[in-house]
Scaffold this motif. Structure first.
Motif, short mmCIF file in Angstrom:
data_model
loop_
_atom_site.label_atom_id
_atom_site.label_comp_id
_atom_site.label_asym_id
_atom_site.label_seq_id
_atom_site.Cartn_x
_atom_site.Cartn_y
_atom_site.Cartn_z
N LEU A 222 0.83 -1.21 0.00
CA LEU A 222 0.00 0.00 0.00
C LEU A 222 0.86 1.26 0.00
CD1 LEU A 222 -2.73 1.45 0.26
CD2 LEU A 222 -2.55 1.15 2.76
N ILE A 223 1.91 1.26 0.82
CA ILE A 223 2.81 2.42 0.89
C ILE A 223 3.47 2.64 -0.46
CG2 ILE A 223 4.92 3.32 1.94
CD1 ILE A 223 4.09 1.77 4.51
N ALA A 224 3.94 1.57 -1.08
CA ALA A 224 4.60 1.68 -2.38
C ALA A 224 3.63 2.24 -3.43
CB ALA A 224 5.14 0.33 -2.82
N ALA A 225 2.39 1.79 -3.39
CA ALA A 225 1.40 2.27 -4.36
C ALA A 225 1.16 3.77 -4.18
CB ALA A 225 0.09 1.50 -4.20
N ASP A 226 1.09 4.22 -2.93
CA ASP A 226 0.90 5.65 -2.67
C ASP A 226 2.07 6.47 -3.21
OD1 ASP A 226 -1.53 5.33 -1.49
OD2 ASP A 226 -0.81 5.49 0.58
N LEU A 227 3.28 5.91 -3.11
CA LEU A 227 4.48 6.60 -3.57
C LEU A 227 4.70 6.45 -5.07
CD1 LEU A 227 6.93 5.47 -0.74
CD2 LEU A 227 5.73 7.65 -0.89
N ARG A 228 3.92 5.57 -5.69
CA ARG A 228 4.08 5.22 -7.11
C ARG A 228 5.49 4.70 -7.38
NH1 ARG A 228 1.35 10.40 -9.94
NH2 ARG A 228 1.79 11.35 -7.91
N LEU A 229 5.92 3.83 -6.48
CA LEU A 229 7.21 3.16 -6.60
C LEU A 229 7.01 1.65 -6.50
CD1 LEU A 229 9.46 5.43 -4.32
CD2 LEU A 229 9.78 5.03 -6.77
N PRO A 230 7.89 0.86 -7.10
CA PRO A 230 7.74 -0.60 -7.03
C PRO A 230 7.87 -1.12 -5.59
CG PRO A 230 9.30 0.05 -8.75
CD PRO A 230 9.04 1.27 -7.94
N HIS A 231 6.97 -2.01 -5.22
CA HIS A 231 7.03 -2.59 -3.87
C HIS A 231 8.37 -3.27 -3.60
CE1 HIS A 231 5.32 -5.66 -0.78
NE2 HIS A 231 5.97 -4.68 -0.18
N PRO A 232 8.92 -4.06 -4.55
CA PRO A 232 10.22 -4.69 -4.27
C PRO A 232 11.32 -3.67 -3.95
CG PRO A 232 9.18 -5.71 -6.18
CD PRO A 232 8.37 -4.50 -5.85
N LEU A 233 11.24 -2.48 -4.53
CA LEU A 233 12.25 -1.47 -4.25
C LEU A 233 12.23 -1.06 -2.79
CD1 LEU A 233 14.43 0.55 -5.10
CD2 LEU A 233 12.60 2.14 -5.75
N LEU A 234 11.02 -0.86 -2.23
CA LEU A 234 10.93 -0.49 -0.82
C LEU A 234 11.52 -1.58 0.07
CD1 LEU A 234 9.13 1.86 -1.74
CD2 LEU A 234 7.66 1.39 0.22
N ASN A 235 11.24 -2.83 -0.29
CA ASN A 235 11.80 -3.93 0.50
C ASN A 235 13.32 -3.93 0.46
OD1 ASN A 235 9.30 -4.94 1.27
ND2 ASN A 235 9.14 -6.30 -0.50
N ARG A 236 13.89 -3.60 -0.69
CA ARG A 236 15.35 -3.61 -0.82
C ARG A 236 15.98 -2.40 -0.14
NH1 ARG A 236 16.59 -5.25 -7.04
NH2 ARG A 236 18.73 -5.42 -6.20
N LEU A 237 15.29 -1.26 -0.17
CA LEU A 237 15.82 -0.06 0.48
C LEU A 237 15.72 -0.16 1.99
CD1 LEU A 237 14.32 2.79 -1.77
CD2 LEU A 237 16.70 2.00 -1.72
N GLY A 238 14.63 -0.74 2.48
CA GLY A 238 14.41 -0.83 3.92
C GLY A 238 14.02 0.49 4.56
#
Length: 421
Positions: A222-238
């Motif tokens: 949900l957070i990734a969708a709000d940011l319009r960024l790929p969900h896997p990217l958020l997981n990798r960035l932490g």
């Protein structure tokens, strides 16, 4: 207490006025002055502002004027929310960079530089007039690009703090996901304006338990969708980046999409026409729902909180602001302006200590800081060469031939605002 809003004819203003009305115990405004050269817009916005105050039983007086010097005279704080060139200039900022394969955006890239070149001289002139009329007033800058504009103000010796609504928006989002009150959520927010990361989301204050891993685990998609960024990217960035980081992390994808749909400027211009028509209705006495789509969500809460702290009447003990770096981020020069949590009081903001920034984030922060320094030099001293150097330094441009073409197009589209051309 007297507060002045320069750019008071903005369609944003009812959001601000609504906050002043609701939060009058935190910031007891006795006189609110809206300054704007556009008499037509000022009449519509001022009328709605008075009706909002009346509906909510606020005893304060609202004054509208085109006279800047009179408007800031005796003000305790002056809020800047102006747009030099209006939506027409924004439309250009979001259009001509696309012709060179670069993102069209009003606060970053080539369009962001164009906005800085138009804005910095105007803001500095306003600030000098504030200083002559009322040297003790605080200047709160909401005018983009906030980091560059705030740095210009501080470099010129003004009592200024930069403000953005990105952090308060994320705080509200995380609080809702966690099922707690927003005041209980403290963000480890670090970076530059429109280039920030949430490296921690703490419950109860700076030393509270970090719930960021839980948020990413339970609500990452949900957070990734709000940011319009790929969900896997958020997981990798932490961490949780600002949504403006999509212009860096997914630049080419953004450019491709921008080329196939109307610009944000055209959407906002249409919304502004609708909003002004609504504001003209004498029966309207609250901010319309459409205003939430205009942008600037929670701007009023952030502005009230900051003004209250600066003027000694209260406010949250820690707030995300744009302020001088000093030694907060040791890899940046002291005169850089950063966006971090700070203790704010009548003496201004004092950034809180920040954990060492990971190289992935520190490198981009240093790169954009260098661009902002060059952008400010171009805004203050002019010349084609300075514009070219700033564009060449920007991580979203960085190529000689592209910077040459963008320099010429920037100047061509902004001649009326550049005194040195």
């Amino acid at each position: 207490m007297k507060l002045t809003v320069v750019g008071g004819g903005s369609t944003y203003t009812p959001e601000l006025v609504d906050g002043f009305a609701r939060l009058r115990d935190t910031l007891p405004v006795e006189e609110l002055v809206l300054v704007d050269p556009d008499a037509g817009r000022l009449e519509l916005v001022g009328g709605l502002a008075r009706r909002i105050f009346a509906r909510q039983g606020h005893p304060g007086r609202i004054v509208t004027t085109a006279d800047l010097d009179a408007g800031v005279d005796g003000a305790d704080a002056v809020l800047l929310q102006l747009r030099v060139g209006g939506q027409a200039a924004r439309q250009q900022d979001e259009t001509w960079p696309l012709e060179c394969g670069c993102v069209g955006q009003e606060t970053t890239g080539a369009g962001g530089l164009a906005k800085a070149l138009r804005t910095v001289p105007v803001v500095l002139d306003i600030a000098e007039r504030v200083r002559r009329t009322n040297p003790g007033a605080w200047i709160i800058d909401f005018t983009n690009p906030v980091g560059i504009v705030t740095r210009a103000l501080l470099q010129a010796g003004h009592r200024a703090v930069g403000l953005c609504n990105v952090a308060i928006g994320l705080q509200r989002k995380f609080a809702a996901l966690l099922g707690v009150a927003p005041a209980e959520v403290h963000l480890d927010h670090v970076g530059l304006n429109h280039l920030t990361w949430e490296t921690g989301v703490r419950l109860g204050g700076p030393t509270g338990r970090d719930l960021l891993p839980q948020l990413l685990s339970d609500h990452g998609e949900l957070i990734a969708a709000d940011l319009r960024l790929p969900h896997p990217l958020l997981n990798r960035l932490g961490v949780v980046p600002s949504y403006y980081l999509r212009y860096y992390y997914t630049h080419d994808e953004v450019v491709a999409k921008q080329r196939t749909k109307p610009s944000r400027a055209s959407e906002v211009a249409q919304m502004e026409r609708q909003l002004l028509a609504m504001y003209a209705d004498p029966a309207l006495d609250e901010k319309p729902e459409l205003l939430a789509r205009r942008g600037g969500a929670y701007y009023s809460e952030a502005a009230v909180d900051l003004a209250a702290a600066l003027l000694g009447g209260g406010g949250s003990p820690h707030q995300v602001v744009n302020a001088l770096n000093g030694d907060t981020l040791p890899f940046l020069p002291p005169e850089a302006v950063i966006e971090v949590q700070a203790a704010v009081g009548p003496d201004g903001p004092r950034p809180l200590p920040v954990a060492p920034l990971a190289p992935l984030h520190a490198g981009l922060t240093a790169h954009v800081t260098a661009y902002e320094e060059l952008a400010l030099r171009a805004a203050l001293d002019g010349s084609r060469e300075r514009v070219f150097r700033a564009l060449l330094a920007h991580p979203l441009i960085g190529q000689y031939d592209r910077a040459e073409i963008l320099t010429d197009r920037l100047i061509a589209h902004n001649r009326e605002h550049l005194t040195w051309v």
